[in-house]
Design an enzyme around this catalytic site. Structure first.
Site, PDB file in Angstrom:
ATOM      1  N   SER A 129      -2.969  12.268   0.612  1.00  0.00           N
ATOM      2  CA  SER A 129      -3.988  13.335   0.561  1.00  0.00           C
ATOM      3  C   SER A 129      -3.585  14.516  -0.318  1.00  0.00           C
ATOM      4  CB  SER A 129      -4.350  13.795   1.974  1.00  0.00           C
ATOM      5  OG  SER A 129      -4.952  12.734   2.693  1.00  0.00           O
ATOM      6  N   GLY A 187      -5.223   8.838   2.469  1.00  0.00           N
ATOM      7  CA  GLY A 187      -6.680   8.690   2.478  1.00  0.00           C
ATOM      8  C   GLY A 187      -7.372   9.363   3.654  1.00  0.00           C
ATOM      9  N   GLY A 214      -3.705   9.084  -4.601  1.00  0.00           N
ATOM     10  CA  GLY A 214      -4.696   8.013  -4.512  1.00  0.00           C
ATOM     11  C   GLY A 214      -6.069   8.528  -4.886  1.00  0.00           C
ATOM     12  N   GLY A 215      -6.864   8.889  -3.879  1.00  0.00           N
ATOM     13  CA  GLY A 215      -8.261   9.276  -4.072  1.00  0.00           C
ATOM     14  C   GLY A 215      -8.472  10.297  -5.180  1.00  0.00           C
ATOM     15  N   GLU A 234       5.366   8.649   1.617  1.00  0.00           N
ATOM     16  CA  GLU A 234       3.935   8.685   1.927  1.00  0.00           C
ATOM     17  C   GLU A 234       3.738   8.411   3.410  1.00  0.00           C
ATOM     18  OE1 GLU A 234       1.413   7.834  -1.776  1.00  0.00           O
ATOM     19  OE2 GLU A 234       1.883   5.915  -0.878  1.00  0.00           O
ATOM     20  N   HIS A 236       3.999  -0.135  -1.157  1.00  0.00           N
ATOM     21  CA  HIS A 236       2.992   0.816  -0.664  1.00  0.00           C
ATOM     22  C   HIS A 236       2.618   0.400   0.770  1.00  0.00           C
ATOM     23  CE1 HIS A 236      -0.802   2.889  -0.136  1.00  0.00           C
ATOM     24  NE2 HIS A 236      -0.421   3.697  -1.124  1.00  0.00           N
ATOM     25  N   ASN A 284      -2.585   6.399  -8.273  1.00  0.00           N
ATOM     26  CA  ASN A 284      -2.706   5.020  -7.799  1.00  0.00           C
ATOM     27  C   ASN A 284      -4.193   4.754  -7.570  1.00  0.00           C
ATOM     28  OD1 ASN A 284      -2.680   2.630  -6.395  1.00  0.00           O
ATOM     29  ND2 ASN A 284      -1.612   3.431  -4.586  1.00  0.00           N
ATOM     30  N   TRP A 285      -4.777   3.993  -8.465  1.00  0.00           N
ATOM     31  CA  TRP A 285      -6.232   3.765  -8.377  1.00  0.00           C
ATOM     32  C   TRP A 285      -6.586   2.745  -7.303  1.00  0.00           C
ATOM     33  CZ3 TRP A 285      -8.317   3.627 -14.152  1.00  0.00           C
ATOM     34  CH2 TRP A 285      -8.310   4.936 -14.652  1.00  0.00           C
ATOM     35  N   LYS A 286      -5.597   2.045  -6.785  1.00  0.00           N
ATOM     36  CA  LYS A 286      -5.840   1.010  -5.761  1.00  0.00           C
ATOM     37  C   LYS A 286      -6.913   0.027  -6.283  1.00  0.00           C
ATOM     38  CE  LYS A 286      -4.307   4.296  -2.366  1.00  0.00           C
ATOM     39  NZ  LYS A 286      -4.351   4.818  -1.005  1.00  0.00           N
ATOM     40  N   GLU A 300      -0.085   0.141   2.197  1.00  0.00           N
ATOM     41  CA  GLU A 300      -1.211  -0.805   2.288  1.00  0.00           C
ATOM     42  C   GLU A 300      -0.736  -2.236   2.022  1.00  0.00           C
ATOM     43  OE1 GLU A 300      -3.803   1.365  -0.352  1.00  0.00           O
ATOM     44  OE2 GLU A 300      -3.869   2.967   1.141  1.00  0.00           O
TER      45      GLU A 300
HETATM   46  P1  PGA Z   1      -4.404   9.345  -1.091  1.00  0.00           P
HETATM   47  O1  PGA Z   1      -3.504   8.043  -1.323  1.00  0.00           O
HETATM   48  O2  PGA Z   1      -4.007  10.356  -2.102  1.00  0.00           O
HETATM   49  O3  PGA Z   1      -5.813   8.858  -1.249  1.00  0.00           O
HETATM   50  O4  PGA Z   1      -4.119   9.817   0.305  1.00  0.00           O
HETATM   51  C1  PGA Z   1      -2.157   8.162  -1.671  1.00  0.00           C
HETATM   52  C2  PGA Z   1      -1.544   6.802  -1.868  1.00  0.00           C
HETATM   53  O5  PGA Z   1      -1.876   5.876  -1.137  1.00  0.00           O
HETATM   54  O6  PGA Z   1      -0.715   6.619  -2.786  1.00  0.00           O
END
Ligand code: PGA
Length: 250
Positions: free
Chosen positions: A212, A174, A233-234, A168, A98, A10-12, A100
């Site tokens: 993470s 993150g 994500g990251g 998640e 998600h 997930n590149w956000k 967010e």
């Molecule tokens: P992260 O994000 O790997 O940066 O913790 C995961 C996500 O939000 O899907």
């Protein structure tokens, strides 16, 4: 039952066209060295570059998805995109709910459910995200919060083919923090059992862990029972960081 894992990035809201294309090209090259990497690989870039990323991955074993979609097919919804548009651009999956989005855009379980249904109606696979906050975990509410989200965010026509569930924990996203493997295993077993009460093919639903995930912890997390892949994500932004996570399936 053996379920083919899904490793999803997930590149956000990260990356500009040229650098994103370079990372994706690196990933495709690495994946192309294997006849079968043992999992489905998915990258969910910002909507604006979905079509370009689809072109770059055509004929490869990397798929492209959306990070969100509107619940309606079309209409007066300024700034939004529909699941049909993602499908038209060549996407095969769409993340919905998600944390967010739930936090920044006040998306309720009901909204998430409607989005998942829109994604499926458009022919996409919905990745429905659930997860507890730190406060909920510390007050012992994790399993009840997750059950409530699963019950109310899943599409009414849920099947193992049209839906993926991503666990998640909000506090792990993150932050570099992850739950213990025992905690992840407990929640995933709980989700599986919740699914069994609403569908007949619950054993085939892919349950992803996200929060993470990185090269150094992926093997341990991905090996857990009822963990059928990851939502990253990251560590998905750079092919060199993402590949070791994919490699856990090879
Ligand atoms: P992260 O994000 O790997 O940066 O913790 C995961 C996500 O939000 O899907």
């Amino acid at each position: 039952m053996s379920v083919r894992p899904l490793i999803a990035g997930n590149w956000k809201m990260n990356g500009l066209g040229s650098e994103s294309a370079a990372q994706l090209t690196d990933l495709v090259e690495q994946a192309s060295e294997y006849k079968d990497v043992g999992c489905d690989i998915l990258i969910c870039p910002p909507a604006l570059i979905v079509r370009e990323m689809v072109t770059l991955t055509k004929g490869t074993n990397v798929q492209i998805g959306g990070q969100d979609c509107h619940m309606n097919v079309s209409g007066a919804h300024t700034g939004d995109i529909s699941a049909e548009m993602l499908k038209d651009a060549g996407a095969t999956y769409c993340i919905v709910g998600h944390s967010e989005r739930r936090t920044d855009h006040l998306e309720t379980n009901e909204v998430v459910k409607a989005k998942a249904e829109a994604a499926i109606a458009a022919g996409l696979i919905a990745i429905v995200c659930v997860g507890e906050t730190l406060e909920e975990r510390e007050s012992g509410k994790t399993l009840s919060v997750i059950s409530n989200q699963v019950k109310n965010s899943l599409p009414s026509d849920v099947t193992a083919q049209n839906t993926v569930v991503a666990y998640e924990p909000v506090w792990a996203i993150g932050t570099g923090k992850t739950p213990t493997p025992d905690d992840v295993a407990e929640v995933h077993a709980h989700i599986r059992s919740d699914l069994k009460s609403v569908m007949s093919d619950a054993d085939g639903v892919r349950l992803l862990y996200g929060g993470s995930v990185k090269g150094s912890n992926a093997a341990e997390l991905m090996a857990l029972e009822h963990v059928n892949g990851g939502l990253v994500g990251g560590a998905s932004l750079k092919a060199g960081d993402f590949w070791p996570i994919v490699e856990t399936s090879i």
